[in-house]
Design a protein around this motif. Structure first.
Motif: not given
Length: 121
Positions: A14-17, A49-55, A67-81
């Motif tokens: 979702i973040l990348n899109l 339901k978990k509060g990460f996304v609003e539809i 949700g944005r913070q979690k997504a950005e953390n995941i993206f950072e991990r991906h980029r650094v790795l």
């Protein structure tokens, strides 16, 4: 695949899109990942339901602050790795594929070591 890996993958997608286009809907995730509409719908509803996304009523998916913070953390991990694997001699395609796997299982302390290694190179 464990549930949290799936959540992380959807949030990162979702973040990348969102970085590519102004409006993100479930159908965009279907097209990006090649998953069935029903699977994406189930996952998106779980993220909501978990509060990460609003539809929105229009079908637009909006990451919440959490949700944005979690997504950005995941993206950072991906980029650094990915950068670390390339620096170690991996081809870009292989580094991409393996970074996707590693980002879900690496511990925070080991990730910080890898992040410091990449920053020093």
């Amino acid at each position: 695949m464990r549930v949290y890996e799936s959540e992380e993958m959807y949030l990162e997608t979702i973040l990348n899109l969102k970085n590519k286009k102004s409006l993100v809907r479930s159908v965009d995730i279907v097209e990006e990942l090649g998953y069935a509409k029903s699977s994406v719908s189930k996952a998106v509803n779980l993220l909501a339901k978990k509060g990460f996304v609003e539809i929105k009523n229009t079908g637009e998916l909006v990451l919440t602050d959490v949700g944005r913070q979690k997504a950005e953390n995941i993206f950072e991990r991906h980029r650094v790795l990915m950068q670390a694997l390339i620096k170690l001699g991996a081809e870009e395609e292989s580094a991409e594929e393996n970074a996707c796997r590693i980002e879900h299982v690496i511990t925070d302390d080991i990730f910080e070591i890898v992040k410091n290694f990449v920053a020093k190179q």
